[in-house]
Write an enzyme that holds these catalytic residues in place. Structure first.
Site, mmCIF file in Angstrom:
data_model
loop_
_atom_site.group_PDB
_atom_site.id
_atom_site.type_symbol
_atom_site.label_atom_id
_atom_site.label_comp_id
_atom_site.label_asym_id
_atom_site.label_seq_id
_atom_site.Cartn_x
_atom_site.Cartn_y
_atom_site.Cartn_z
ATOM 1 N N ARG A 66 0.825 -1.216 0.000
ATOM 2 C CA ARG A 66 0.000 0.000 0.000
ATOM 3 C C ARG A 66 0.856 1.262 0.000
ATOM 4 O O ARG A 66 0.520 2.261 -0.641
ATOM 5 C CB ARG A 66 -0.950 -0.031 1.195
ATOM 6 C CG ARG A 66 -2.054 -1.047 0.974
ATOM 7 C CD ARG A 66 -2.815 -1.355 2.238
ATOM 8 N NE ARG A 66 -3.556 -0.222 2.735
ATOM 9 C CZ ARG A 66 -4.124 -0.201 3.951
ATOM 10 N NH1 ARG A 66 -4.021 -1.236 4.757
ATOM 11 N NH2 ARG A 66 -4.794 0.849 4.336
ATOM 12 N N HIS A 115 -6.697 6.628 13.078
ATOM 13 C CA HIS A 115 -6.223 5.265 12.788
ATOM 14 C C HIS A 115 -4.732 5.206 12.476
ATOM 15 O O HIS A 115 -4.275 4.253 11.858
ATOM 16 C CB HIS A 115 -7.038 4.663 11.642
ATOM 17 C CG HIS A 115 -8.488 4.453 11.984
ATOM 18 N ND1 HIS A 115 -9.486 4.288 11.055
ATOM 19 C CD2 HIS A 115 -9.107 4.398 13.197
ATOM 20 C CE1 HIS A 115 -10.660 4.137 11.672
ATOM 21 N NE2 HIS A 115 -10.457 4.210 12.961
ATOM 22 N N CYS A 147 16.342 -0.333 19.721
ATOM 23 C CA CYS A 147 16.518 -1.503 20.594
ATOM 24 C C CYS A 147 16.599 -2.819 19.832
ATOM 25 O O CYS A 147 16.804 -3.865 20.441
ATOM 26 C CB CYS A 147 15.383 -1.560 21.629
ATOM 27 S SG CYS A 147 13.838 -2.175 20.929
ATOM 28 N N SER A 186 -17.745 5.520 4.720
ATOM 29 C CA SER A 186 -18.901 4.620 4.738
ATOM 30 C C SER A 186 -19.546 4.606 6.116
ATOM 31 O O SER A 186 -20.641 4.059 6.281
ATOM 32 C CB SER A 186 -18.492 3.203 4.324
ATOM 33 O OG SER A 186 -17.495 2.726 5.200
HETATM 34 C C1 BV8 Z 1 -11.893 -0.340 18.724
HETATM 35 C C2 BV8 Z 1 -6.365 1.207 9.482
HETATM 36 C C3 BV8 Z 1 -11.864 -0.711 21.084
HETATM 37 C C4 BV8 Z 1 -5.868 -0.100 9.016
HETATM 38 C C5 BV8 Z 1 -8.738 0.836 9.877
HETATM 39 C C6 BV8 Z 1 -19.572 -1.694 17.486
HETATM 40 C C7 BV8 Z 1 -20.177 -2.779 16.873
HETATM 41 C C8 BV8 Z 1 -19.431 -3.766 16.238
HETATM 42 C C9 BV8 Z 1 -18.072 -3.688 16.174
HETATM 43 C C10 BV8 Z 1 -17.469 -2.608 16.753
HETATM 44 C C11 BV8 Z 1 -18.206 -1.636 17.412
HETATM 45 N N1 BV8 Z 1 -17.343 -0.712 17.893
HETATM 46 C C12 BV8 Z 1 -16.116 -1.054 17.543
HETATM 47 C C13 BV8 Z 1 -16.151 -2.218 16.845
HETATM 48 C C14 BV8 Z 1 -15.034 -2.962 16.261
HETATM 49 C C15 BV8 Z 1 -14.422 -2.319 15.066
HETATM 50 C C16 BV8 Z 1 -15.509 -1.873 14.106
HETATM 51 O O1 BV8 Z 1 -15.896 -0.735 14.018
HETATM 52 N N2 BV8 Z 1 -16.017 -2.806 13.341
HETATM 53 C C17 BV8 Z 1 -17.108 -2.523 12.421
HETATM 54 C C18 BV8 Z 1 -16.560 -2.507 10.994
HETATM 55 C C19 BV8 Z 1 -18.169 -3.527 12.632
HETATM 56 N N3 BV8 Z 1 -13.615 -1.192 15.487
HETATM 57 C C20 BV8 Z 1 -12.382 -1.356 15.939
HETATM 58 O O2 BV8 Z 1 -11.855 -2.454 16.014
HETATM 59 C C21 BV8 Z 1 -11.681 -0.103 16.370
HETATM 60 N N4 BV8 Z 1 -11.133 -0.244 17.651
HETATM 61 O O3 BV8 Z 1 -13.106 -0.371 18.668
HETATM 62 O O4 BV8 Z 1 -11.184 -0.359 19.906
HETATM 63 C C22 BV8 Z 1 -11.769 -2.195 21.244
HETATM 64 C C23 BV8 Z 1 -10.536 -2.815 21.228
HETATM 65 C C24 BV8 Z 1 -10.466 -4.203 21.404
HETATM 66 C C25 BV8 Z 1 -11.646 -4.929 21.583
HETATM 67 C C26 BV8 Z 1 -12.874 -4.277 21.575
HETATM 68 C C27 BV8 Z 1 -12.923 -2.876 21.412
HETATM 69 C C28 BV8 Z 1 -10.496 0.167 15.466
HETATM 70 C C29 BV8 Z 1 -10.936 0.312 14.048
HETATM 71 C C30 BV8 Z 1 -9.766 0.727 13.178
HETATM 72 C C31 BV8 Z 1 -9.735 -0.051 11.919
HETATM 73 N N5 BV8 Z 1 -8.652 0.497 11.094
HETATM 74 N N6 BV8 Z 1 -7.722 1.368 9.203
HETATM 75 C C32 BV8 Z 1 -5.751 -0.183 7.553
HETATM 76 O O5 BV8 Z 1 -5.996 0.799 6.845
HETATM 77 O O6 BV8 Z 1 -5.350 -1.254 7.092
HETATM 78 S S1 BV8 Z 1 -10.218 0.563 9.140
HETATM 79 C C33 BV8 Z 1 -10.589 1.103 7.620
HETATM 80 O O7 BV8 Z 1 -11.925 1.531 7.751
HETATM 81 C C34 BV8 Z 1 -9.978 2.272 6.937
HETATM 82 O O8 BV8 Z 1 -8.622 2.334 7.051
HETATM 83 C C35 BV8 Z 1 -10.653 3.470 7.503
HETATM 84 O O9 BV8 Z 1 -9.825 4.014 8.478
HETATM 85 C C36 BV8 Z 1 -11.918 2.890 8.109
HETATM 86 C C37 BV8 Z 1 -13.175 3.494 7.628
HETATM 87 O O10 BV8 Z 1 -13.291 3.365 6.256
HETATM 88 P P1 BV8 Z 1 -13.706 4.620 5.412
HETATM 89 O O11 BV8 Z 1 -12.659 5.622 5.563
HETATM 90 O O12 BV8 Z 1 -15.076 4.995 5.765
HETATM 91 O O13 BV8 Z 1 -13.596 4.069 3.931
HETATM 92 P P2 BV8 Z 1 -14.565 3.077 3.147
HETATM 93 O O14 BV8 Z 1 -13.757 2.455 2.070
HETATM 94 O O15 BV8 Z 1 -15.297 2.177 4.060
HETATM 95 O O16 BV8 Z 1 -15.657 3.993 2.490
HETATM 96 C C38 BV8 Z 1 -15.325 4.881 1.445
HETATM 97 C C39 BV8 Z 1 -16.489 5.811 1.261
HETATM 98 O O17 BV8 Z 1 -16.089 6.815 0.358
HETATM 99 C C40 BV8 Z 1 -17.727 5.137 0.673
HETATM 100 O O18 BV8 Z 1 -18.858 5.544 1.424
HETATM 101 C C41 BV8 Z 1 -17.794 5.687 -0.748
HETATM 102 O O19 BV8 Z 1 -19.135 5.828 -1.206
HETATM 103 C C42 BV8 Z 1 -17.140 7.013 -0.561
HETATM 104 N N7 BV8 Z 1 -16.518 7.600 -1.768
HETATM 105 C C43 BV8 Z 1 -15.968 6.972 -2.826
HETATM 106 N N8 BV8 Z 1 -15.474 7.889 -3.690
HETATM 107 C C44 BV8 Z 1 -15.717 9.095 -3.149
HETATM 108 C C45 BV8 Z 1 -16.383 8.930 -1.926
HETATM 109 N N9 BV8 Z 1 -16.774 9.963 -1.174
HETATM 110 C C46 BV8 Z 1 -16.494 11.205 -1.611
HETATM 111 N N10 BV8 Z 1 -15.850 11.461 -2.773
HETATM 112 C C47 BV8 Z 1 -15.452 10.431 -3.576
HETATM 113 N N11 BV8 Z 1 -14.798 10.705 -4.733
HETATM 114 ZN ZN ZN Z 2 12.565 -0.462 20.014
#
Ligand code: BV8
Ligand code: ZN
Length: 245
Positions: A66, A115, A147, A186
């Site tokens: 990436r 993130h 380290c 999203s």
């Molecule tokens: C946590 C980095 C506490 C890595 C990413 C409640 C219910 C169920 C589950 C959960 C909950 N609360 C928390 C969770 C768990 C989980 C979660 O949310 N799961 C969901 C999916 C069910 N969350 C976590 O794990 C978070 N941590 O809660 O900590 C904890 C800890 C331990 C145990 C329990 C609790 C941490 C989440 C971090 C994930 N990291 N990124 C990597 O990149 O590899 S996630 C990933 O999704 C992305 O990187 C981004 O950061 C994130 C969100 O995505 P979006 O940015 O929204 O992008 P996406 O592609 O989805 O959408 C694009 C949008 O753009 C679309 O809508 C499209 O229509 C639109 N678009 C397209 N073109 C355009 C446009 N818009 C405008 N203009 C355009 N031209």
């Molecule tokens: Zn180190």
């Protein structure tokens, strides 16, 4: 009307997601009916806390791939318009889920990165951060300069906590803002998706910019349907806005 709101706003929060970088050529994770997959694994499996334990070299391979894609990409008019808002609003909080660094590349300062950042690594053993732009990457797991411990990408994977202070800063900004933009996300990943909900609950006017509806659309006061790189520059112009629902 949005123009009036923008004129009157004292405190503005912008939450961005992958869609803001789409017009720079960064692939989104979801949207358009697709979900990103890497070597047969959905991205929320390869980008997960469990995968760090199971196969750290594979996680590095995915992030190296990436970073290579990102290395040549440039900010687009969406990033540039948001950066220009630093001079337009007395209090602007930019909260991003993106890890690509393109907001900073377009001149945004003090970005709240929920993130993490793909251009940084972090040591498992001593917690030191290292800038990957300065590092020559080979295959396998890189070692800490300080380290010798194993490094990991300094990004928040599924199942991990957000960086200390990042959500708290975003939460504070959501509580005090009077105008909140939700752009190119999203809105399914929590706790990031709760930020506009908090803003709305505290009386902010909430505006979404996205070509597709999201789970947050129904709580927004306005939904501007379209691409961020096309709609955002219009918000800085004098002529009337296009479609709003
Ligand atoms: C946590 C980095 C506490 C890595 C990413 C409640 C219910 C169920 C589950 C959960 C909950 N609360 C928390 C969770 C768990 C989980 C979660 O949310 N799961 C969901 C999916 C069910 N969350 C976590 O794990 C978070 N941590 O809660 O900590 C904890 C800890 C331990 C145990 C329990 C609790 C941490 C989440 C971090 C994930 N990291 N990124 C990597 O990149 O590899 S996630 C990933 O999704 C992305 O990187 C981004 O950061 C994130 C969100 O995505 P979006 O940015 O929204 O992008 P996406 O592609 O989805 O959408 C694009 C949008 O753009 C679309 O809508 C499209 O229509 C639109 N678009 C397209 N073109 C355009 C446009 N818009 C405008 N203009 C355009 N031209
Ligand atoms: Zn180190």
């Amino acid at each position: 009307m949005l123009r009036e709101r923008m004129r009157a706003a004292e405190s503005v929060l912008v939450l961005t997601g992958a869609g803001v970088s789409a017009e720079s050529g960064v692939p989104t994770f979801r949207g358009g009916g697709n979900t990103a997959v890497w070597k047969g694994m959905p991205f929320d499996v390869i980008s997960s806390a469990g995968m760090l334990q199971k196969d750290l070299p594979a996680v590095w391979e995915w992030f190296n791939y990436r970073r290579n894609l990102l290395a040549v990409l440039k900010p687009n008019p969406a990033h540039e318009t948001i950066a220009s808002w630093q001079d337009r609003f007395a209090d602007l909080a930019l909260v991003t889920q993106n890890i690509d660094g393109l907001h900073q590349a377009s001149g945004s300062r003090d970005v709240i990165e929920l993130h993490g950042n793909i251009w940084r690594a972090r040591c498992f053993d001593c917690d030191a951060r290292h800038d990957l732009k300065d590092m020559k990457m080979d295959d396998g797991v890189p070692s800490c300069f300080d380290c010798g411990g194993n490094l990991r990408p300094d990004v928040v994977l599924f199942g991990e906590m957000l960086p200390p202070g990042a959500f708290e800063r975003a939460f504070d900004a959501a509580q005090r803002c009077d105008l909140c933009f939700v752009i190119g996300t999203s809105a399914v990943v929590y706790p990031a998706a709760s930020i506009p909900e908090i803003a709305r609950a505290n009386g902010a006017y909430v505006v979404e910019i996205n070509p597709e509806p999201t789970p947050l659309s129904s709580i927004c006061h306005e939904v501007l349907t379209g691409k961020a790189g096309e709609i955002l520059p219009l918000l800085s112009e004098a002529r009337p806005l296009g479609r709003a629902t």
